[in-house]
Design an enzyme around this catalytic site. Structure first.
Site, PDB file in Angstrom:
ATOM      1  N   ASP A 140       0.839  -1.216   0.000  1.00 54.17           N
ATOM      2  CA  ASP A 140       0.000   0.000   0.000  1.00 54.17           C
ATOM      3  C   ASP A 140       0.865   1.254   0.000  1.00 54.17           C
ATOM      4  O   ASP A 140       0.565   2.237   0.682  1.00 54.17           O
ATOM      5  CB  ASP A 140      -0.941  -0.017   1.219  1.00 54.17           C
ATOM      6  CG  ASP A 140      -2.033   1.041   1.109  1.00 54.17           C
ATOM      7  OD1 ASP A 140      -2.557   1.462   2.153  1.00 54.17           O
ATOM      8  OD2 ASP A 140      -2.331   1.464  -0.029  1.00 54.17           O
ATOM      9  N   LYS A 142       2.035   4.692  -0.912  1.00 54.15           N
ATOM     10  CA  LYS A 142       1.431   5.853  -1.566  1.00 54.15           C
ATOM     11  C   LYS A 142       1.899   7.100  -0.841  1.00 54.15           C
ATOM     12  O   LYS A 142       2.453   7.009   0.267  1.00 54.15           O
ATOM     13  CB  LYS A 142      -0.091   5.760  -1.561  1.00 54.15           C
ATOM     14  CG  LYS A 142      -0.712   5.542  -0.191  1.00 54.15           C
ATOM     15  CD  LYS A 142      -2.198   5.271  -0.312  1.00 54.15           C
ATOM     16  CE  LYS A 142      -2.799   4.989   1.056  1.00 54.15           C
ATOM     17  NZ  LYS A 142      -4.211   4.588   0.971  1.00 54.15           N
ATOM     18  N   ASN A 145       1.388   7.651   2.807  1.00 57.56           N
ATOM     19  CA  ASN A 145       2.083   6.767   3.749  1.00 57.56           C
ATOM     20  C   ASN A 145       3.576   7.012   3.791  1.00 57.56           C
ATOM     21  O   ASN A 145       4.326   6.179   4.288  1.00 57.56           O
ATOM     22  CB  ASN A 145       1.795   5.297   3.389  1.00 57.56           C
ATOM     23  CG  ASN A 145       0.352   4.926   3.688  1.00 57.56           C
ATOM     24  OD1 ASN A 145      -0.303   5.584   4.498  1.00 57.56           O
ATOM     25  ND2 ASN A 145      -0.165   3.914   3.008  1.00 57.56           N
ATOM     26  N   ASP A 161       2.033   2.742   7.760  1.00 58.33           N
ATOM     27  CA  ASP A 161       0.811   2.027   7.376  1.00 58.33           C
ATOM     28  C   ASP A 161       1.078   0.640   6.800  1.00 58.33           C
ATOM     29  O   ASP A 161       1.140   0.456   5.588  1.00 58.33           O
ATOM     30  CB  ASP A 161      -0.023   2.849   6.398  1.00 58.33           C
ATOM     31  CG  ASP A 161      -1.403   2.217   6.210  1.00 58.33           C
ATOM     32  OD1 ASP A 161      -2.313   2.912   5.744  1.00 58.33           O
ATOM     33  OD2 ASP A 161      -1.567   1.025   6.552  1.00 58.33           O
ATOM     34  N   THR A 180      11.369 -34.188  -7.232  1.00 56.62           N
ATOM     35  CA  THR A 180      11.502 -34.337  -8.693  1.00 56.62           C
ATOM     36  C   THR A 180      10.107 -34.181  -9.291  1.00 56.62           C
ATOM     37  O   THR A 180       9.125 -34.629  -8.708  1.00 56.62           O
ATOM     38  CB  THR A 180      12.031 -35.756  -9.035  1.00 56.62           C
ATOM     39  OG1 THR A 180      11.120 -36.689  -8.438  1.00 56.62           O
ATOM     40  CG2 THR A 180      13.442 -35.948  -8.503  1.00 56.62           C
TER      41      THR A 180
HETATM   42  C1  LIG Z   1       2.809  16.881  12.198  1.00 56.20           C
HETATM   43  C2  LIG Z   1       1.607  16.639  11.379  1.00 56.20           C
HETATM   44  N1  LIG Z   1       0.791  17.555  11.092  1.00 56.20           N
HETATM   45  N2  LIG Z   1       0.987  18.771  11.589  1.00 56.20           N
HETATM   46  C3  LIG Z   1      -0.125  19.583  11.558  1.00 56.20           C
HETATM   47  N3  LIG Z   1      -1.093  19.322  10.855  1.00 56.20           N
HETATM   48  N4  LIG Z   1      -0.072  20.640  12.374  1.00 56.20           N
HETATM   49  O1  LIG Z   1      -1.228  21.396  12.482  1.00 56.20           O
HETATM   50  C4  LIG Z   1       1.319  15.282  10.900  1.00 56.20           C
HETATM   51  C5  LIG Z   1       2.035  14.223  11.392  1.00 56.20           C
HETATM   52  C6  LIG Z   1       1.735  12.940  10.972  1.00 56.20           C
HETATM   53  C7  LIG Z   1       0.721  12.729  10.051  1.00 56.20           C
HETATM   54  N5  LIG Z   1       0.375  11.484   9.599  1.00 56.20           N
HETATM   55  C8  LIG Z   1       0.660  10.291  10.126  1.00 56.20           C
HETATM   56  O2  LIG Z   1       1.344  10.134  11.113  1.00 56.20           O
HETATM   57  N6  LIG Z   1       0.100   9.296   9.412  1.00 56.20           N
HETATM   58  C9  LIG Z   1       0.056   7.959   9.701  1.00 56.20           C
HETATM   59  C10 LIG Z   1      -0.664   7.186   8.805  1.00 56.20           C
HETATM   60  C11 LIG Z   1      -0.799   5.836   9.026  1.00 56.20           C
HETATM   61  C12 LIG Z   1      -0.219   5.242  10.145  1.00 56.20           C
HETATM   62  C13 LIG Z   1      -0.434   3.814  10.359  1.00 56.20           C
HETATM   63  C14 LIG Z   1       0.423   3.038  11.283  1.00 56.20           C
HETATM   64  N7  LIG Z   1      -1.447   3.251   9.739  1.00 56.20           N
HETATM   65  N8  LIG Z   1      -1.784   1.953   9.877  1.00 56.20           N
HETATM   66  C15 LIG Z   1      -2.980   1.573   9.324  1.00 56.20           C
HETATM   67  N9  LIG Z   1      -3.358   0.281   9.376  1.00 56.20           N
HETATM   68  N10 LIG Z   1      -3.739   2.467   8.763  1.00 56.20           N
HETATM   69  O3  LIG Z   1      -4.910   2.144   8.200  1.00 56.20           O
HETATM   70  C16 LIG Z   1       0.510   5.991  11.022  1.00 56.20           C
HETATM   71  C17 LIG Z   1       0.659   7.369  10.814  1.00 56.20           C
HETATM   72  C18 LIG Z   1       0.018  13.798   9.538  1.00 56.20           C
HETATM   73  C19 LIG Z   1       0.305  15.081   9.974  1.00 56.20           C
END
Ligand SMILES: C/C(=N\NC(=N)NO)c1ccc(NC(=O)Nc2ccc(/C(C)=N/N/C(N)=N/O)cc2)cc1
Length: 323
Positions: A140, A142, A145, A161, A180
């Site tokens: 996945d 993208k 992620n 993710d 074989t």
């Molecule tokens: C600092 C900040 N933003 N700062 C801001 N807006 N200040 O105002 C910020 C930081 C991190 C993120 N994203 C983020 O951390 N994503 C993320 C996505 C997926 C997963 C996981 C493990 N997924 N697992 C599954 N199974 N999913 O379906 C973990 C993290 C967005 C904005």
């Protein structure tokens, strides 16, 4: 606030929403005793299992796979898990990536410089190389992620993710091929030719990611109704806008083309990509090593400086200092 698990609330103060995706949102949180900021990814247990597609219904088992993977992986370009809680939903506590998602950096009109694309893409390759070496296919990959460690353009990126990830184990086909083939049907031997190409799906996705980082637009899109999005993809018919690509190096576009190959057996592999001319860039690799060193230093708490208390006679004589 009521709905969070008690033991999670004991350790973390949950704050604002940072981002939201298909199956949950990401919250900013503070670890109570260290005051460090963390991210908490909430993964909804879809209330009525019926309203999701059958393949999504194995979510709970997938959460175990994902958490198992998150606990096992250890690489500077892969997200680190801090904690995990199960309540009304699943809660994965992770290191906070201050720069947010790469997705937001490549939205028009914002465009990444080719230099920055190369620094980020090199790190993605190292991360996926590590996963493939450990028999993990992400499946996945993208822009959403790929997370950025800081708001600085020169920063570390980390892949996150693992909700769709798969662990490649010893397959029954491998066992079959040990014996074989006296009684083996031809279709099994034919299938063996393409078996084990699961990793190549990640290479295709990396090609799409690189295309979008460099150009700012997607290679395949439903905008042009003809051919359909699916037809564009299955024929490897990406949209080439000369106006955009004329400012991008031939090496960069050559690498994109070698990933966006329909036949998985002919598609560029991670190891080959790391050998590609576009990535033989000492300056970029040095920048990455420096960023890595900075985080290592931060990890080891710096010695508290012993300051000379004010007013005490200085050890050396003033004139010597100017001497
Ligand atoms: C600092 C900040 N933003 N700062 C801001 N807006 N200040 O105002 C910020 C930081 C991190 C993120 N994203 C983020 O951390 N994503 C993320 C996505 C997926 C997963 C996981 C493990 N997924 N697992 C599954 N199974 N999913 O379906 C973990 C993290 C967005 C904005």
């Amino acid at each position: 606030q009521l709905e969070y698990p008690k033991e999670m609330q004991n350790k973390y103060i949950v704050s604002k929403t940072l981002g939201s995706g298909a199956c949950g949102e990401v919250k900013l949180a503070f670890e109570r005793d260290t005051h460090t900021k963390v991210a908490i990814k909430i993964i909804r247990k879809s209330k009525f299992m019926t309203d999701v597609l059958p393949e999504m219904q194995d979510k709970p088992f997938n959460i175990e796979t994902e958490v198992g993977i998150l606990k096992r992986i250890d690489h500077p370009c892969l997200i680190r898990i801090i904690d995990f809680f199960e309540g009304k939903d699943f809660y994965i506590v992770l290191e906070l990536m201050e720069g947010g998602e790469l997705f937001d950096k490549v939205q028009r009109p914002a465009r990444l410089s080719e230099r920055t694309c190369k620094l980020y893409f090199y790190q993605m390759l190292l991360a996926v190389q590590y996963l493939h070496k450990h028999g993990i296919i992400h499946r996945d990959l993208k822009l959403e992620n790929v997370l950025l460690s800081s708001r600085e353009e020169n920063c570390l990126v980390k892949i996150t993710d693992f909700g769709q990830s798969k662990i490649i184990g010893e397959t029954s086909l491998m066992q079959t091929l040990c014996g074989t083939p006296d009684y083996l049907a031809p279709e099994i031997l034919h299938f063996a030719g393409t078996a084990g190409y699961g990793r190549s799906v990640d290479c295709w996705s990396l090609g799409v990611i690189l295309f979008m980082c460099l150009s700012g637009y997607p290679p395949f899109s439903k905008k042009s109704a003809r051919p359909s999005l699916t037809e564009q993809i299955t024929s490897g018919n990406y949209c080439y806008i000369e106006e955009v690509w004329k400012d991008i190096s031939r090496d960069a576009f050559d690498l994109v083309q070698k990933f966006l190959v329909v036949d998985p057996t002919k598609r560029l592999k991670i190891e080959e990509a790391l050998e590609h001319p576009w990535l033989q860039d000492e300056h970029m690799r040095h920048t990455f090593q420096q960023l890595l060193a900075q985080t290592q230093n931060m990890r080891v708490k710096p010695e508290p400086l012993t300051l000379v208390p004010p007013g005490r006679k200085r050890d050396y004589h003033e004139d010597e200092k100017t001497g």
